[in-house]
Design a protein around this motif. Structure first.
Motif, PDB file in Angstrom:
ATOM      1  N   ALA A 200     126.126  56.769 -91.967  1.00 12.65           N
ATOM      2  CA  ALA A 200     125.021  56.207 -91.191  1.00 12.65           C
ATOM      3  C   ALA A 200     125.460  55.942 -89.750  1.00 12.65           C
ATOM      4  N   ASP A 201     126.659  55.371 -89.591  1.00 12.03           N
ATOM      5  CA  ASP A 201     127.176  55.110 -88.245  1.00 12.03           C
ATOM      6  C   ASP A 201     127.349  56.410 -87.467  1.00 12.03           C
ATOM      7  N   ALA A 202     127.864  57.432 -88.139  1.00 12.37           N
ATOM      8  CA  ALA A 202     128.082  58.718 -87.469  1.00 12.37           C
ATOM      9  C   ALA A 202     126.765  59.346 -87.026  1.00 12.37           C
ATOM     10  N   LEU A 203     125.688  59.063 -87.764  1.00 15.19           N
ATOM     11  CA  LEU A 203     124.363  59.595 -87.433  1.00 15.19           C
ATOM     12  C   LEU A 203     123.581  58.650 -86.526  1.00 15.19           C
ATOM     13  N   ASN A 204     124.191  57.504 -86.205  1.00 19.16           N
ATOM     14  CA  ASN A 204     123.567  56.498 -85.335  1.00 19.16           C
ATOM     15  C   ASN A 204     122.264  55.957 -85.926  1.00 19.16           C
ATOM     16  N   ILE A 205     122.283  55.740 -87.233  1.00 14.89           N
ATOM     17  CA  ILE A 205     121.146  55.129 -87.924  1.00 14.89           C
ATOM     18  C   ILE A 205     121.681  54.075 -88.877  1.00 14.89           C
ATOM     19  N   PRO A 207     122.171  52.301 -92.691  1.00 10.66           N
ATOM     20  CA  PRO A 207     122.248  52.802 -94.065  1.00 10.66           C
ATOM     21  C   PRO A 207     120.888  52.852 -94.744  1.00 10.66           C
ATOM     22  N   ALA A 208     120.008  51.895 -94.423  1.00 12.24           N
ATOM     23  CA  ALA A 208     118.677  51.875 -95.041  1.00 12.24           C
ATOM     24  C   ALA A 208     117.854  53.093 -94.615  1.00 12.24           C
ATOM     25  N   VAL A 209     117.938  53.459 -93.327  1.00 15.70           N
ATOM     26  CA  VAL A 209     117.199  54.626 -92.832  1.00 15.70           C
ATOM     27  C   VAL A 209     117.767  55.899 -93.453  1.00 15.70           C
ATOM     28  N   THR A 211     119.230  56.163 -96.360  1.00 14.34           N
ATOM     29  CA  THR A 211     118.787  56.173 -97.765  1.00 14.34           C
ATOM     30  C   THR A 211     117.345  56.646 -97.874  1.00 14.34           C
ATOM     31  N   GLN A 212     116.493  56.151 -97.002  1.00 21.50           N
ATOM     32  CA  GLN A 212     115.089  56.547 -97.013  1.00 21.50           C
ATOM     33  C   GLN A 212     114.936  58.043 -96.730  1.00 21.50           C
ATOM     34  N   THR A 213     115.705  58.555 -95.771  1.00 24.98           N
ATOM     35  CA  THR A 213     115.638  59.968 -95.404  1.00 24.98           C
ATOM     36  C   THR A 213     116.087  60.855 -96.560  1.00 24.98           C
ATOM     37  N   VAL A 214     117.185  60.464 -97.203  1.00 26.02           N
ATOM     38  CA  VAL A 214     117.714  61.244 -98.317  1.00 26.02           C
ATOM     39  C   VAL A 214     116.722  61.252 -99.477  1.00 26.02           C
ATOM     40  N   LYS A 215     116.096  60.136 -99.752  1.00 22.17           N
ATOM     41  CA  LYS A 215     115.118  60.069-100.839  1.00 22.17           C
ATOM     42  C   LYS A 215     113.902  60.934-100.542  1.00 22.17           C
ATOM     43  N   LYS A 216     113.463  60.945 -99.286  1.00 19.09           N
ATOM     44  CA  LYS A 216     112.320  61.777 -98.908  1.00 19.09           C
ATOM     45  C   LYS A 216     112.647  63.262 -99.025  1.00 19.09           C
ATOM     46  N   ALA A 217     113.929  63.583 -98.926  1.00 20.92           N
ATOM     47  CA  ALA A 217     114.356  64.977 -99.047  1.00 20.92           C
ATOM     48  C   ALA A 217     114.457  65.416-100.501  1.00 20.92           C
ATOM     49  N   GLY A 218     114.047  64.546-101.408  1.00 23.32           N
ATOM     50  CA  GLY A 218     114.021  64.928-102.813  1.00 23.32           C
ATOM     51  C   GLY A 218     115.298  64.596-103.556  1.00 23.32           C
ATOM     52  N   PRO A 222     122.183  58.357-100.724  1.00 24.99           N
ATOM     53  CA  PRO A 222     123.395  58.903-100.093  1.00 24.99           C
ATOM     54  C   PRO A 222     124.641  58.651-100.933  1.00 24.99           C
ATOM     55  N   LYS A 223     124.731  57.468-101.534  1.00 26.93           N
ATOM     56  CA  LYS A 223     125.906  57.148-102.336  1.00 26.93           C
ATOM     57  C   LYS A 223     126.028  58.093-103.520  1.00 26.93           C
ATOM     58  N   GLU A 224     124.892  58.414-104.155  1.00 24.07           N
ATOM     59  CA  GLU A 224     124.924  59.340-105.290  1.00 24.07           C
ATOM     60  C   GLU A 224     125.315  60.743-104.845  1.00 24.07           C
ATOM     61  N   MET A 225     124.896  61.144-103.636  1.00 29.99           N
ATOM     62  CA  MET A 225     125.293  62.449-103.118  1.00 29.99           C
ATOM     63  C   MET A 225     126.796  62.496-102.842  1.00 29.99           C
ATOM     64  N   ILE A 226     127.324  61.401-102.298  1.00 29.17           N
ATOM     65  CA  ILE A 226     128.768  61.315-102.048  1.00 29.17           C
ATOM     66  C   ILE A 226     129.536  61.394-103.366  1.00 29.17           C
ATOM     67  N   ASP A 227     129.096  60.606-104.334  1.00 26.93           N
ATOM     68  CA  ASP A 227     129.774  60.587-105.632  1.00 26.93           C
ATOM     69  C   ASP A 227     129.717  61.960-106.310  1.00 26.93           C
ATOM     70  N   GLN A 228     128.565  62.616-106.244  1.00 22.29           N
ATOM     71  CA  GLN A 228     128.436  63.924-106.881  1.00 22.29           C
ATOM     72  C   GLN A 228     129.316  64.962-106.192  1.00 22.29           C
ATOM     73  N   ARG A 229     129.443  64.851-104.866  1.00 22.34           N
ATOM     74  CA  ARG A 229     130.317  65.790-104.139  1.00 22.34           C
ATOM     75  C   ARG A 229     131.772  65.584-104.552  1.00 22.34           C
ATOM     76  N   LEU A 230     132.185  64.331-104.695  1.00 23.77           N
ATOM     77  CA  LEU A 230     133.540  64.032-105.149  1.00 23.77           C
ATOM     78  C   LEU A 230     133.754  64.505-106.584  1.00 23.77           C
ATOM     79  N   LEU A 231     132.735  64.323-107.410  1.00 22.59           N
ATOM     80  CA  LEU A 231     132.857  64.678-108.816  1.00 22.59           C
ATOM     81  C   LEU A 231     133.015  66.188-108.996  1.00 22.59           C
ATOM     82  N   ILE A 232     132.216  66.978-108.289  1.00 22.10           N
ATOM     83  CA  ILE A 232     132.312  68.430-108.457  1.00 22.10           C
ATOM     84  C   ILE A 232     133.657  68.934-107.955  1.00 22.10           C
TER      85      ILE A 232
END
Length: 280
Positions: A200-205, A207-209, A211-218, A222-232
Protein backbone atom coordinates in the motif's frame (compact mmCIF):
# COMPACT_ATOMS: atom_id res chain seq x y z
CA UNK A 1 20.37 -24.20 -2.92
CA UNK A 2 20.45 -27.20 -5.24
CA UNK A 3 17.46 -26.75 -7.54
CA UNK A 4 17.03 -29.76 -9.82
CA UNK A 5 14.89 -28.05 -12.44
CA UNK A 6 16.65 -27.76 -15.81
CA UNK A 7 16.16 -24.72 -18.01
CA UNK A 8 15.98 -25.32 -21.77
CA UNK A 9 16.92 -22.14 -23.55
CA UNK A 10 16.51 -21.35 -27.23
CA UNK A 11 19.25 -19.32 -28.85
CA UNK A 12 16.82 -17.58 -31.18
CA UNK A 13 19.55 -15.76 -33.09
CA UNK A 14 21.52 -18.95 -33.70
CA UNK A 15 18.36 -20.71 -34.83
CA UNK A 16 17.65 -17.84 -37.22
CA UNK A 17 14.22 -17.32 -35.71
CA UNK A 18 14.55 -13.62 -34.88
CA UNK A 19 13.34 -14.32 -31.34
CA UNK A 20 10.11 -15.89 -32.57
CA UNK A 21 9.27 -19.54 -33.23
CA UNK A 22 6.06 -21.07 -34.54
CA UNK A 23 4.75 -24.64 -34.28
CA UNK A 24 1.51 -25.73 -35.98
CA UNK A 25 -0.12 -29.14 -35.65
CA UNK A 26 -3.29 -30.23 -37.40
CA UNK A 27 -5.69 -32.80 -35.99
CA UNK A 28 -4.35 -35.79 -37.94
CA UNK A 29 -0.66 -34.88 -37.92
CA UNK A 30 1.73 -36.70 -35.57
CA UNK A 31 2.82 -34.64 -32.59
CA UNK A 32 6.27 -34.02 -31.24
CA UNK A 33 7.40 -36.43 -28.53
CA UNK A 34 6.13 -35.52 -25.08
CA UNK A 35 8.63 -34.71 -22.35
CA UNK A 36 7.87 -35.95 -18.86
CA UNK A 37 10.75 -34.03 -17.28
CA UNK A 38 9.90 -30.78 -15.52
CA UNK A 39 11.80 -27.80 -16.91
CA UNK A 40 11.75 -24.07 -17.60
CA UNK A 41 12.22 -21.98 -20.75
CA UNK A 42 13.81 -18.62 -21.43
CA UNK A 43 10.83 -17.57 -23.54
CA UNK A 44 7.11 -16.94 -23.45
CA UNK A 45 4.70 -19.38 -25.07
CA UNK A 46 1.10 -19.02 -26.24
CA UNK A 47 -0.63 -22.15 -27.54
CA UNK A 48 -4.00 -21.77 -29.23
CA UNK A 49 -6.00 -24.98 -28.95
CA UNK A 50 -8.56 -25.22 -31.77
CA UNK A 51 -9.73 -28.81 -31.40
CA UNK A 52 -9.24 -31.66 -28.95
CA UNK A 53 -7.90 -31.58 -25.42
CA UNK A 54 -4.46 -31.21 -23.86
CA UNK A 55 -3.18 -32.22 -20.39
CA UNK A 56 -1.63 -29.11 -18.83
CA UNK A 57 0.93 -29.50 -16.01
CA UNK A 58 2.22 -26.11 -14.82
CA UNK A 59 4.00 -25.57 -11.49
CA UNK A 60 2.26 -28.16 -9.26
CA UNK A 61 -1.14 -27.85 -10.91
CA UNK A 62 -2.63 -30.32 -13.39
CA UNK A 63 -5.60 -29.57 -15.60
CA UNK A 64 -7.16 -31.01 -18.73
CA UNK A 65 -7.74 -28.15 -21.16
CA UNK A 66 -10.52 -28.53 -23.72
CA UNK A 67 -10.72 -26.58 -26.97
CA UNK A 68 -11.20 -23.77 -27.72
CA UNK A 69 -8.66 -22.38 -25.29
CA UNK A 70 -5.25 -20.78 -24.86
CA UNK A 71 -2.42 -22.42 -22.91
CA UNK A 72 -0.09 -19.79 -21.46
CA UNK A 73 3.50 -20.19 -20.22
CA UNK A 74 5.50 -17.40 -18.66
CA UNK A 75 9.28 -17.14 -18.83
CA UNK A 76 10.92 -19.67 -16.48
CA UNK A 77 7.59 -21.18 -15.41
CA UNK A 78 8.01 -24.83 -14.44
CA UNK A 79 6.02 -27.20 -16.65
CA UNK A 80 5.93 -30.55 -18.43
CA UNK A 81 5.34 -30.97 -22.16
CA UNK A 82 2.48 -33.41 -22.65
CA UNK A 83 1.26 -35.43 -25.61
CA UNK A 84 -0.46 -33.28 -28.25
CA UNK A 85 -2.05 -36.17 -30.15
CA UNK A 86 -5.60 -35.80 -31.44
CA UNK A 87 -5.62 -32.03 -31.25
CA UNK A 88 -5.24 -29.02 -33.50
CA UNK A 89 -2.93 -26.44 -31.95
CA UNK A 90 -0.76 -23.46 -32.90
CA UNK A 91 2.07 -22.58 -30.51
CA UNK A 92 4.06 -19.36 -30.55
CA UNK A 93 7.31 -19.05 -28.60
CA UNK A 94 9.00 -15.69 -28.35
CA UNK A 95 11.74 -14.17 -26.27
CA UNK A 96 11.38 -11.12 -24.02
CA UNK A 97 13.64 -9.34 -26.51
CA UNK A 98 11.05 -9.87 -29.24
CA UNK A 99 8.70 -7.63 -27.26
CA UNK A 100 11.36 -4.96 -26.81
CA UNK A 101 10.10 -1.46 -27.46
CA UNK A 102 6.54 -2.02 -26.25
CA UNK A 103 5.05 1.10 -24.70
CA UNK A 104 3.73 1.03 -21.15
CA UNK A 105 0.18 0.13 -22.16
CA UNK A 106 1.32 -2.80 -24.30
CA UNK A 107 3.60 -4.05 -21.50
CA UNK A 108 0.63 -4.02 -19.13
CA UNK A 109 -1.38 -6.09 -21.59
CA UNK A 110 1.49 -8.60 -21.84
CA UNK A 111 1.75 -8.81 -18.05
CA UNK A 112 -2.00 -9.38 -17.79
CA UNK A 113 -1.86 -12.31 -20.23
CA UNK A 114 1.03 -14.03 -18.46
CA UNK A 115 -0.60 -13.93 -15.03
CA UNK A 116 -2.69 -16.86 -16.33
CA UNK A 117 -1.81 -20.45 -17.23
CA UNK A 118 -4.81 -20.99 -19.50
CA UNK A 119 -7.89 -19.23 -20.78
CA UNK A 120 -11.14 -20.84 -21.92
CA UNK A 121 -12.53 -19.28 -25.12
CA UNK A 122 -15.88 -19.20 -26.83
CA UNK A 123 -16.06 -20.20 -30.50
CA UNK A 124 -16.53 -16.52 -31.32
CA UNK A 125 -13.42 -15.55 -29.34
CA UNK A 126 -11.36 -18.15 -31.19
CA UNK A 127 -12.68 -17.02 -34.57
CA UNK A 128 -11.66 -13.45 -33.75
CA UNK A 129 -8.13 -14.45 -32.66
CA UNK A 130 -7.79 -16.83 -35.61
CA UNK A 131 -7.75 -13.92 -38.07
CA UNK A 132 -4.46 -12.70 -36.61
CA UNK A 133 -3.04 -16.17 -36.00
CA UNK A 134 -3.48 -16.96 -39.70
CA UNK A 135 -1.73 -13.73 -40.67
CA UNK A 136 1.19 -14.59 -38.36
CA UNK A 137 1.46 -18.08 -39.88
CA UNK A 138 1.31 -16.62 -43.38
CA UNK A 139 4.06 -14.08 -42.66
CA UNK A 140 6.18 -16.58 -40.73
CA UNK A 141 6.26 -18.97 -43.69
CA UNK A 142 7.38 -16.33 -46.18
CA UNK A 143 11.00 -16.70 -47.39
CA UNK A 144 11.56 -13.01 -46.70
CA UNK A 145 9.46 -12.83 -43.54
CA UNK A 146 9.54 -9.54 -41.70
CA UNK A 147 9.88 -9.88 -37.89
CA UNK A 148 8.39 -6.40 -37.44
CA UNK A 149 5.16 -7.45 -39.13
CA UNK A 150 4.98 -10.58 -36.97
CA UNK A 151 5.67 -8.50 -33.86
CA UNK A 152 2.87 -6.06 -34.68
CA UNK A 153 0.43 -8.93 -35.22
CA UNK A 154 1.59 -10.57 -31.97
CA UNK A 155 1.00 -7.28 -30.13
CA UNK A 156 -2.59 -7.29 -31.43
CA UNK A 157 -3.04 -10.87 -30.24
CA UNK A 158 -1.69 -9.99 -26.78
CA UNK A 159 -4.02 -6.99 -26.53
CA UNK A 160 -7.03 -9.11 -27.50
CA UNK A 161 -6.06 -11.90 -25.07
CA UNK A 162 -5.57 -9.35 -22.27
CA UNK A 163 -9.01 -7.89 -22.96
CA UNK A 164 -10.57 -11.35 -22.78
CA UNK A 165 -8.85 -11.98 -19.44
CA UNK A 166 -9.90 -8.59 -18.09
CA UNK A 167 -13.50 -9.17 -19.15
CA UNK A 168 -13.58 -12.59 -17.48
CA UNK A 169 -11.54 -11.91 -14.35
CA UNK A 170 -11.79 -8.19 -13.71
CA UNK A 171 -15.46 -7.41 -14.31
CA UNK A 172 -16.52 -4.25 -12.55
CA UNK A 173 -12.98 -3.73 -11.29
CA UNK A 174 -12.31 -0.40 -9.64
CA UNK A 175 -8.88 0.97 -10.40
CA UNK A 176 -7.39 -1.63 -12.74
CA UNK A 177 -4.06 0.17 -12.94
CA UNK A 178 -3.66 0.00 -9.14
CA UNK A 179 -4.50 -3.71 -9.18
CA UNK A 180 -1.99 -4.39 -11.97
CA UNK A 181 0.68 -2.34 -10.18
CA UNK A 182 0.03 -4.38 -7.05
CA UNK A 183 0.46 -7.60 -9.06
CA UNK A 184 3.78 -6.31 -10.43
CA UNK A 185 5.04 -5.35 -6.98
CA UNK A 186 3.95 -8.70 -5.55
CA UNK A 187 5.82 -10.56 -8.27
CA UNK A 188 8.97 -8.60 -7.45
CA UNK A 189 8.81 -8.44 -3.65
CA UNK A 190 6.79 -11.41 -2.34
CA UNK A 191 9.92 -13.08 -0.99
CA UNK A 192 11.07 -10.17 1.14
CA UNK A 193 7.81 -8.36 1.97
CA UNK A 194 4.80 -10.24 3.32
CA UNK A 195 2.89 -7.28 4.75
CA UNK A 196 0.01 -5.48 3.03
CA UNK A 197 1.23 -2.12 4.36
CA UNK A 198 4.46 -2.37 2.34
CA UNK A 199 2.51 -2.69 -0.93
CA UNK A 200 0.00 0.00 0.00
CA UNK A 201 2.83 2.40 0.87
CA UNK A 202 4.61 1.61 -2.39
CA UNK A 203 1.38 2.41 -4.28
CA UNK A 204 0.84 5.57 -2.20
CA UNK A 205 -2.56 4.40 -0.96
CA UNK A 206 -3.90 3.10 2.34
CA UNK A 207 -4.20 -0.63 3.08
CA UNK A 208 -7.99 -0.17 3.16
CA UNK A 209 -8.04 1.29 -0.38
CA UNK A 210 -5.78 -1.51 -1.63
CA UNK A 211 -8.08 -4.11 -0.07
CA UNK A 212 -11.12 -2.50 -1.68
CA UNK A 213 -9.40 -2.38 -5.09
CA UNK A 214 -8.32 -6.02 -4.92
CA UNK A 215 -11.82 -7.14 -3.93
CA UNK A 216 -13.36 -5.19 -6.81
CA UNK A 217 -10.96 -6.98 -9.14
CA UNK A 218 -12.63 -10.24 -8.22
CA UNK A 219 -10.00 -11.43 -5.74
CA UNK A 220 -10.23 -11.84 -1.99
CA UNK A 221 -7.79 -9.62 -0.09
CA UNK A 222 -4.20 -8.43 -0.66
CA UNK A 223 -3.04 -10.56 2.26
CA UNK A 224 -4.59 -13.68 0.71
CA UNK A 225 -2.90 -12.89 -2.61
CA UNK A 226 0.46 -12.53 -0.84
CA UNK A 227 -0.05 -15.79 1.05
CA UNK A 228 -1.11 -17.66 -2.09
CA UNK A 229 1.95 -16.37 -3.98
CA UNK A 230 4.20 -17.60 -1.17
CA UNK A 231 2.38 -20.91 -1.02
CA UNK A 232 2.70 -21.70 -4.73
CA UNK A 233 6.42 -20.87 -4.66
CA UNK A 234 6.88 -23.01 -1.55
CA UNK A 235 5.16 -25.93 -3.32
CA UNK A 236 7.37 -25.42 -6.38
CA UNK A 237 10.55 -25.59 -4.32
CA UNK A 238 9.39 -28.54 -2.23
CA UNK A 239 8.18 -30.50 -5.25
CA UNK A 240 10.81 -29.73 -7.87
CA UNK A 241 13.98 -29.41 -5.78
CA UNK A 242 15.84 -31.22 -3.04
CA UNK A 243 16.44 -28.20 -0.80
CA UNK A 244 15.67 -28.56 2.88
CA UNK A 245 12.54 -27.12 4.45
CA UNK A 246 14.75 -24.67 6.33
CA UNK A 247 16.28 -23.46 3.05
CA UNK A 248 12.82 -23.01 1.53
CA UNK A 249 11.78 -20.95 4.55
CA UNK A 250 14.89 -18.78 4.18
CA UNK A 251 14.41 -18.38 0.43
CA UNK A 252 10.84 -17.14 0.94
CA UNK A 253 11.69 -14.66 3.68
CA UNK A 254 10.30 -16.43 6.75
CA UNK A 255 12.08 -15.57 9.97
CA UNK A 256 12.24 -19.17 11.15
CA UNK A 257 11.48 -22.57 9.65
CA UNK A 258 8.96 -23.19 12.45
CA UNK A 259 7.02 -20.08 11.35
CA UNK A 260 7.13 -21.36 7.75
CA UNK A 261 5.89 -24.77 8.93
CA UNK A 262 2.90 -23.17 10.66
CA UNK A 263 2.17 -21.03 7.58
CA UNK A 264 2.29 -24.01 5.21
CA UNK A 265 0.18 -26.26 7.44
CA UNK A 266 -2.44 -23.53 7.84
CA UNK A 267 -3.18 -23.62 4.11
CA UNK A 268 -2.55 -27.26 3.24
CA UNK A 269 -3.25 -29.17 6.43
CA UNK A 270 0.21 -30.73 6.09
CA UNK A 271 3.73 -29.85 7.12
CA UNK A 272 6.12 -29.00 4.27
CA UNK A 273 7.94 -32.30 4.80
CA UNK A 274 4.68 -34.29 4.74
CA UNK A 275 3.68 -32.53 1.51
CA UNK A 276 7.02 -33.40 -0.09
CA UNK A 277 6.76 -37.08 0.91
CA UNK A 278 3.17 -37.30 -0.33
CA UNK A 279 4.13 -35.84 -3.72
CA UNK A 280 6.99 -38.28 -4.31
Amino acid sequence: MNIKIPQYDIDFTKEGQDHFFLYCKDLKEPSRPASTSPHRHNYYCLSFLYEGQVPDFVDVTYDLIHAPAILILNVEQIHIHTDLKDCKIVSMAFSPEFLYGQDKKLRLHTETVFTQTSLKLSDGNMDDLDQYIKLIIQNYKMPDKDPEVIKCLLDILLIKCAKLIENSDLKDAGNKDVFKDFQKLLKKHYRDNHQVKFYADALNITPAVLTQTVKKAGCNTPKEMIDQRLLIEAKRLLYWSDVTVKEVAWELGFETDSYFNRFFKKFTGKTPQAFRIEML
